[in-house]
Motif scaffolding. Structure first.
Motif, PDB file in Angstrom:
ATOM      1  N   GLY A  64      30.781 148.193   1.247  1.00  0.00           N
ATOM      2  CA  GLY A  64      31.923 147.289   1.242  1.00  0.00           C
ATOM      3  C   GLY A  64      32.306 146.848   2.637  1.00  0.00           C
ATOM      4  N   PHE A  65      32.319 147.793   3.582  1.00  0.00           N
ATOM      5  CA  PHE A  65      32.653 147.460   4.969  1.00  0.00           C
ATOM      6  C   PHE A  65      31.669 146.447   5.538  1.00  0.00           C
ATOM      7  CE2 PHE A  65      32.035 148.045   9.510  1.00  0.00           C
ATOM      8  CZ  PHE A  65      33.328 147.889   9.992  1.00  0.00           C
ATOM      9  N   LEU A  66      30.390 146.690   5.359  1.00  0.00           N
ATOM     10  CA  LEU A  66      29.369 145.811   5.924  1.00  0.00           C
ATOM     11  C   LEU A  66      29.408 144.422   5.289  1.00  0.00           C
ATOM     12  CD1 LEU A  66      26.439 148.396   6.112  1.00  0.00           C
ATOM     13  CD2 LEU A  66      27.706 147.434   8.060  1.00  0.00           C
ATOM     14  N   MET A  67      29.639 144.368   3.990  1.00  0.00           N
ATOM     15  CA  MET A  67      29.706 143.075   3.309  1.00  0.00           C
ATOM     16  C   MET A  67      30.935 142.287   3.751  1.00  0.00           C
ATOM     17  SD  MET A  67      27.116 142.597   1.114  1.00  0.00           S
ATOM     18  CE  MET A  67      27.668 141.651  -0.320  1.00  0.00           C
ATOM     19  N   ALA A  68      32.083 142.962   3.905  1.00  0.00           N
ATOM     20  CA  ALA A  68      33.304 142.281   4.350  1.00  0.00           C
ATOM     21  C   ALA A  68      33.167 141.815   5.791  1.00  0.00           C
ATOM     22  CB  ALA A  68      34.502 143.214   4.203  1.00  0.00           C
ATOM     23  N   GLN A  69      32.523 142.621   6.599  1.00  0.00           N
ATOM     24  CA  GLN A  69      32.337 142.269   8.004  1.00  0.00           C
ATOM     25  C   GLN A  69      31.522 140.981   8.151  1.00  0.00           C
ATOM     26  OE1 GLN A  69      29.539 144.705  10.427  1.00  0.00           O
ATOM     27  NE2 GLN A  69      31.315 145.121  11.714  1.00  0.00           N
ATOM     28  N   GLU A  70      30.535 140.819   7.302  1.00  0.00           N
ATOM     29  CA  GLU A  70      29.654 139.654   7.415  1.00  0.00           C
ATOM     30  C   GLU A  70      30.385 138.348   7.142  1.00  0.00           C
ATOM     31  OE1 GLU A  70      26.017 137.628   8.106  1.00  0.00           O
ATOM     32  OE2 GLU A  70      26.798 139.603   8.663  1.00  0.00           O
ATOM     33  N   ILE A  71      31.456 138.387   6.338  1.00  0.00           N
ATOM     34  CA  ILE A  71      32.196 137.149   6.040  1.00  0.00           C
ATOM     35  C   ILE A  71      33.558 137.118   6.748  1.00  0.00           C
ATOM     36  CG2 ILE A  71      31.015 136.753   3.849  1.00  0.00           C
ATOM     37  CD1 ILE A  71      33.556 137.868   2.459  1.00  0.00           C
ATOM     38  N   ASN A  72      33.701 138.001   7.748  1.00  0.00           N
ATOM     39  CA  ASN A  72      34.860 137.974   8.649  1.00  0.00           C
ATOM     40  C   ASN A  72      36.198 138.255   7.972  1.00  0.00           C
ATOM     41  OD1 ASN A  72      33.246 137.267  10.954  1.00  0.00           O
ATOM     42  ND2 ASN A  72      33.160 135.167  10.153  1.00  0.00           N
ATOM     43  N   LEU A  73      36.201 139.124   6.954  1.00  0.00           N
ATOM     44  CA  LEU A  73      37.464 139.621   6.434  1.00  0.00           C
ATOM     45  C   LEU A  73      37.950 140.720   7.370  1.00  0.00           C
ATOM     46  CD1 LEU A  73      36.966 139.848   2.557  1.00  0.00           C
ATOM     47  CD2 LEU A  73      38.665 138.464   3.756  1.00  0.00           C
ATOM     48  N   ARG A  74      39.215 140.666   7.751  1.00  0.00           N
ATOM     49  CA  ARG A  74      39.720 141.638   8.713  1.00  0.00           C
ATOM     50  C   ARG A  74      39.815 143.018   8.085  1.00  0.00           C
ATOM     51  NH1 ARG A  74      44.739 141.105  13.028  1.00  0.00           N
ATOM     52  NH2 ARG A  74      44.194 143.010  14.163  1.00  0.00           N
ATOM     53  N   GLN A  75      39.380 144.030   8.820  1.00  0.00           N
ATOM     54  CA  GLN A  75      39.437 145.406   8.368  1.00  0.00           C
ATOM     55  C   GLN A  75      39.445 146.310   9.592  1.00  0.00           C
ATOM     56  OE1 GLN A  75      35.911 146.184   5.947  1.00  0.00           O
ATOM     57  NE2 GLN A  75      34.662 144.858   7.206  1.00  0.00           N
ATOM     58  N   SER A  76      39.247 147.590   9.399  1.00  0.00           N
ATOM     59  CA  SER A  76      39.240 148.521  10.531  1.00  0.00           C
ATOM     60  C   SER A  76      38.172 148.111  11.541  1.00  0.00           C
ATOM     61  CB  SER A  76      38.952 149.940  10.037  1.00  0.00           C
ATOM     62  OG  SER A  76      38.733 150.804  11.131  1.00  0.00           O
ATOM     63  N   PRO A  77      38.468 148.270  12.845  1.00  0.00           N
ATOM     64  CA  PRO A  77      37.468 147.903  13.851  1.00  0.00           C
ATOM     65  C   PRO A  77      36.272 148.853  13.918  1.00  0.00           C
ATOM     66  CG  PRO A  77      39.375 148.902  14.908  1.00  0.00           C
ATOM     67  CD  PRO A  77      39.735 148.709  13.463  1.00  0.00           C
ATOM     68  N   ARG A  78      36.442 150.097  13.396  1.00  0.00           N
ATOM     69  CA  ARG A  78      35.354 151.062  13.438  1.00  0.00           C
ATOM     70  C   ARG A  78      35.407 151.954  12.209  1.00  0.00           C
ATOM     71  NH1 ARG A  78      34.887 153.590  19.525  1.00  0.00           N
ATOM     72  NH2 ARG A  78      32.725 153.868  18.867  1.00  0.00           N
ATOM     73  N   VAL A  79      34.249 152.233  11.648  1.00  0.00           N
ATOM     74  CA  VAL A  79      34.151 153.186  10.542  1.00  0.00           C
ATOM     75  C   VAL A  79      32.955 154.091  10.799  1.00  0.00           C
ATOM     76  CG1 VAL A  79      35.219 151.623   8.872  1.00  0.00           C
ATOM     77  CG2 VAL A  79      32.729 151.652   9.123  1.00  0.00           C
ATOM     78  N   ALA A  80      32.961 155.251  10.139  1.00  0.00           N
ATOM     79  CA  ALA A  80      31.880 156.205  10.388  1.00  0.00           C
ATOM     80  C   ALA A  80      31.794 157.236   9.278  1.00  0.00           C
ATOM     81  CB  ALA A  80      32.104 156.917  11.723  1.00  0.00           C
ATOM     82  N   LEU A  81      30.622 157.857   9.180  1.00  0.00           N
ATOM     83  CA  LEU A  81      30.497 159.130   8.496  1.00  0.00           C
ATOM     84  C   LEU A  81      30.878 160.185   9.519  1.00  0.00           C
ATOM     85  CD1 LEU A  81      28.573 157.263   6.768  1.00  0.00           C
ATOM     86  CD2 LEU A  81      27.230 159.326   6.323  1.00  0.00           C
ATOM     87  N   ILE A  82      31.754 161.083   9.167  1.00  0.00           N
ATOM     88  CA  ILE A  82      32.144 162.139  10.095  1.00  0.00           C
ATOM     89  C   ILE A  82      31.800 163.495   9.493  1.00  0.00           C
ATOM     90  CG2 ILE A  82      34.539 162.143   9.214  1.00  0.00           C
ATOM     91  CD1 ILE A  82      35.413 162.979  12.071  1.00  0.00           C
ATOM     92  N   LYS A  83      31.192 164.347  10.299  1.00  0.00           N
ATOM     93  CA  LYS A  83      30.870 165.702   9.866  1.00  0.00           C
ATOM     94  C   LYS A  83      32.112 166.575  10.020  1.00  0.00           C
ATOM     95  CE  LYS A  83      25.990 165.437  11.251  1.00  0.00           C
ATOM     96  NZ  LYS A  83      24.933 166.024  12.131  1.00  0.00           N
ATOM     97  N   ILE A  84      32.561 167.140   8.917  1.00  0.00           N
ATOM     98  CA  ILE A  84      33.735 168.011   8.940  1.00  0.00           C
ATOM     99  C   ILE A  84      33.265 169.459   8.847  1.00  0.00           C
ATOM    100  CG2 ILE A  84      35.874 168.658   7.775  1.00  0.00           C
ATOM    101  CD1 ILE A  84      36.005 165.909   9.042  1.00  0.00           C
ATOM    102  N   SER A  85      33.533 170.225   9.888  1.00  0.00           N
ATOM    103  CA  SER A  85      33.161 171.642   9.884  1.00  0.00           C
ATOM    104  C   SER A  85      33.981 172.388   8.833  1.00  0.00           C
ATOM    105  CB  SER A  85      33.401 172.262  11.266  1.00  0.00           C
ATOM    106  OG  SER A  85      33.296 173.664  11.206  1.00  0.00           O
ATOM    107  N   VAL A  86      33.329 173.297   8.132  1.00  0.00           N
ATOM    108  CA  VAL A  86      34.051 174.099   7.140  1.00  0.00           C
ATOM    109  C   VAL A  86      35.063 175.020   7.816  1.00  0.00           C
ATOM    110  CG1 VAL A  86      32.204 173.993   5.430  1.00  0.00           C
ATOM    111  CG2 VAL A  86      32.215 175.847   7.132  1.00  0.00           C
ATOM    112  N   ASP A  87      34.919 175.227   9.116  1.00  0.00           N
ATOM    113  CA  ASP A  87      35.905 176.019   9.853  1.00  0.00           C
ATOM    114  C   ASP A  87      37.183 175.226  10.101  1.00  0.00           C
ATOM    115  OD1 ASP A  87      34.170 178.212  10.044  1.00  0.00           O
ATOM    116  OD2 ASP A  87      33.249 177.428  11.869  1.00  0.00           O
TER     117      ASP A  87
END
Length: 297
Positions: A64-87
């Protein structure tokens, strides 16, 4: 911009846990301080999805992010997969991936500021807004220059959950979109495939029709038809780039499986078909309502 990947050391601190009234109903969402791969520390929303739908919803968010970005719909400037430590944030007991690796993936979306429109225009409990609340909400949407584009976009990606909490108010005629976790018609495509994914509720389209007295005229439909046509043209040269950008997401979430490229290609094929079908769909709706005598803008 592609989807970034943030390591376990990127999660620094939870600022506050986000309740269901602020969106993210399907996920455990929190605002956190996150260090991005370039060293930038920023307020970032982290969505921890239920283990049963985690990979599905992160893949959906990415597409969804990549598709929206291609047609210039405004959204978050950065997105990511983030590794969350179980600790840092323990996972559930039956999370085998987390047990084996010591971390699990969540979705990270840098804060864009503003306020979600659910909280702005609706009173708790939010689920059942009054006609007056919806009227003011529709007025705000119709004042936005990109409303027609959002209608066309949500139809193309099969978004079944563009509720008011997924639209961010940044200022007059300045809105942004978040949360693409329920695309492909909202179906559980890893289990059910894409059968039936053509039938879903496009909230933005429903708002548009209702705002025009349930009978939008031929003139009213033209911006939507134009946006759908323009988007299809932009997407026609994008599919190869989209595959290259989405494959690292599949490979991170579903490691050591050679067929992930096939799955990604099949989902892109869904977008290809919908981007073209959307144009005819909106043209047919315009013809249908005109045949019923719709004349008002």
């Amino acid at each position: 911009m592609s989807i970034e990947i943030i390591g376990e050391d990127g999660f620094l601190d939870t600022l506050r846990v986000i309740g269901g009234t602020s969106g993210g109903i399907s996920a455990n969402t929190r605002l956190a301080t996150v260090r991005w791969p370039d060293g930038d520390e920023a307020d970032t929303f982290i969505k921890i999805f239920p283990i049963g739908t985690r990979s599905l919803e992160i893949i959906n968010e990415s597409f969804g992010f990549l598709m929206a970005q291609e047609i210039n719909l405004r959204q978050s400037p950065r997105v990511a997969l983030i590794k969350i430590s179980v600790d840092d944030i323990p996972s559930v007991a039956d999370d085998i991936f987390a047990q084996e690796n010591g971390y699990y993936y969540a979705w990270a979306c840098r804060s864009i500021g503003g306020e979600n429109m659910k909280k702005m225009y609706f009173k708790p409990p939010y689920q059942n807004g009054t006609p007056q609340e919806f009227s003011k909400y529709f007025d705000a949407l119709n004042e936005w220059d990109h409303f027609a584009n959002l209608i066309a976009f949500d139809d193309c990606i099969g978004n079944s959950d563009r509720n008011p909490g997924n639209i961010i108010f940044l200022g007059k005629n300045n809105l942004a979109v978040i949360d693409h976790g329920r695309i492909f018609g909202g179906v559980n495509w890893p289990v059910d495939g894409l059968r039936g994914s053509e039938n879903f509720d496009n909230w933005m389209l429903n708002h548009f029709i209702q705002h025009h007295g349930n009978a939008p005229s031929h003139i009213a439909w033209q911006p939507v038809i134009y946006c759908a046509t323009d988007n299809a043209t932009k997407y026609s040269t994008y599919w190869g780039d989209l595959l290259n950008k989405i494959l690292p997401v599949f490979e991170a979430l579903i490691p050591n499986v050679e067929t992930v490229s096939v799955a990604a290609a099949l989902l892109i094929e869904y977008f290809k078909n919908r981007s073209l079908c959307s144009v005819n769909y909106f043209k047919n709706l315009s013809t249908h309502y005109s045949s019923l005598g719709a004349t008002a803008p």
